[in-house]
Write an enzyme that holds these catalytic residues in place. Structure first.
Site: not given
Ligand SMILES: NC(=O)c1ccc[n+]([C@@H]2O[C@H](COP(=O)([O-])OP(=O)(O)OC[C@H]3O[C@@H](n4cnc5c(N)ncnc54)[C@H](OP(=O)(O)O)[C@@H]3O)[C@@H](O)[C@H]2O)c1
Length: 270
Positions: A64, A92-94, A156, A158-160
């Site tokens: 985590d 990793a992100g939420i 979100y 703000a975190s970015k």
């Molecule tokens: N998709 C978009 O539209 C978008 C756009 C701009 C930026 N981003 C950025 O791209 C990155 C990847 O996002 P994604 O779209 O691929 O999302 P995703 O499909 O939801 O994947 C997120 C990943 O982060 C992991 N994660 C979440 N909380 C965690 C924690 N506390 N510790 C360790 N791992 C954690 C999840 O795995 P577990 O749940 O197994 O921990 C998963 O592997 C993020 O930083 C997001 O902000 C995404």
């Protein structure tokens, strides 16, 4: 394509899904040593199996990233197994979709910052001594939401913004060390993040955004990230509107506010 990543030790956080998983699959045929990090061990094991079939050596480390001690242990376990770190991808992100006014549980604000911002800070801090030895690469997966305000996405966003401030500062601190810092700011990407986004009640939305089908694929995003890593780029934005918007905002910020509001109301249906 030259085998840039052969034998390189590459840590990918958030490797169990979405962009992180696509990145691991895209890199695997070049025979790197992939350290796959997320919380869900079973999903990481599945990703590792596929990566191994494609040619990579893998290490699965359920972690985590919001827990600083767990991040320190993850970096230590990487060194014990591979003795070096060449690339750290902080991915990793939420996410969260809610107006500030509608949020019912303010502890969700901290959670977003803990995972997206501090998670990247912890992993980077503990990996830094090893990255300096290899003149390695730090990659931060930020967002176009780091470039301007986005309604219903304030924390979100703000975190970015915080990630950008941290990694831009770190880049200056690392001048002359040989370690590069690359920030990638994706626009919307097809992944699980949207359905997993927290809503006003702090629970996952459980639905995709309206335009999900038209978003960039996770594979195309992974390709952009790999090119940015390889070229040790400073800052890469994945969409034309994101690239152009940065410059328009300097003179006409209200136009970008309008675009952000319209983009969100189309995707999220406010
Ligand atoms: N998709 C978009 O539209 C978008 C756009 C701009 C930026 N981003 C950025 O791209 C990155 C990847 O996002 P994604 O779209 O691929 O999302 P995703 O499909 O939801 O994947 C997120 C990943 O982060 C992991 N994660 C979440 N909380 C965690 C924690 N506390 N510790 C360790 N791992 C954690 C999840 O795995 P577990 O749940 O197994 O921990 C998963 O592997 C993020 O930083 C997001 O902000 C995404």
């Amino acid at each position: 394509m030259p085998k840039t990543w052969s034998q390189q030790v590459i840590i990918i956080t958030g490797a169990s899904a979405g962009i992180g998983k696509a990145l691991a699959y895209r890199l695997a045929p070049q025979s790197p040593n992939l350290v796959l990090v997320a919380r869900d061990r079973a999903r990481l094991e599945e990703v590792a199996e596929t990566c191994k079939r494609l040619g990579a050596t893998t290490l699965v480390l359920p972690t985590d990233v919001a827990d600083s001690q767990a991040c320190a242990e993850m970096i230590q376990a990487t060194i014990e197994k591979f003795s070096r770190i060449d690339v750290l991808v902080n991915n990793a992100g939420i996410s969260m979709w809610s107006t500030v006014e509608d949020v019912q549980d303010v502890s969700r604000f901290r959670l977003i910052m803990d995972v997206n911002f501090l998670g990247s800070v912890y992993c980077t801090k503990f990996a830094l001594p090893y990255l300096k030895l290899t003149q390695g690469r730090v990659v931060a997966i930020s967002s176009v939401a780091s470039l301007t305000g986005v309604p219903s996405h304030a924390v979100y966003c703000a975190s970015k913004h915080a990630m950008n401030g941290f990694f831009e500062s770190l880049r200056i601190e690392l001048e002359g060390s040989g370690v590069s810092v690359t920030i990638v700011a994706p626009d919307f990407v097809q992944s699980e993040i949207h359905a997993r986004s927290l809503g006003p009640d702090g629970k996952p939305l459980g639905r995709l955004l309206q335009d999900h089908g038209s978003f960039l694929s996770a594979e195309a995003c992974a390709e952009i990230i790999i090119r940015a890593m390889a070229g040790r780029k400073r800052f890469v934005v994945t969409s034309v509107r994101g690239k152009v918007g940065r410059w328009v905002k300097l003179c006409f910020p209200q136009v970008i506010d309008w675009m952000a509001k319209r983009g969100v109301s189309e995707a999220y249906r406010l």
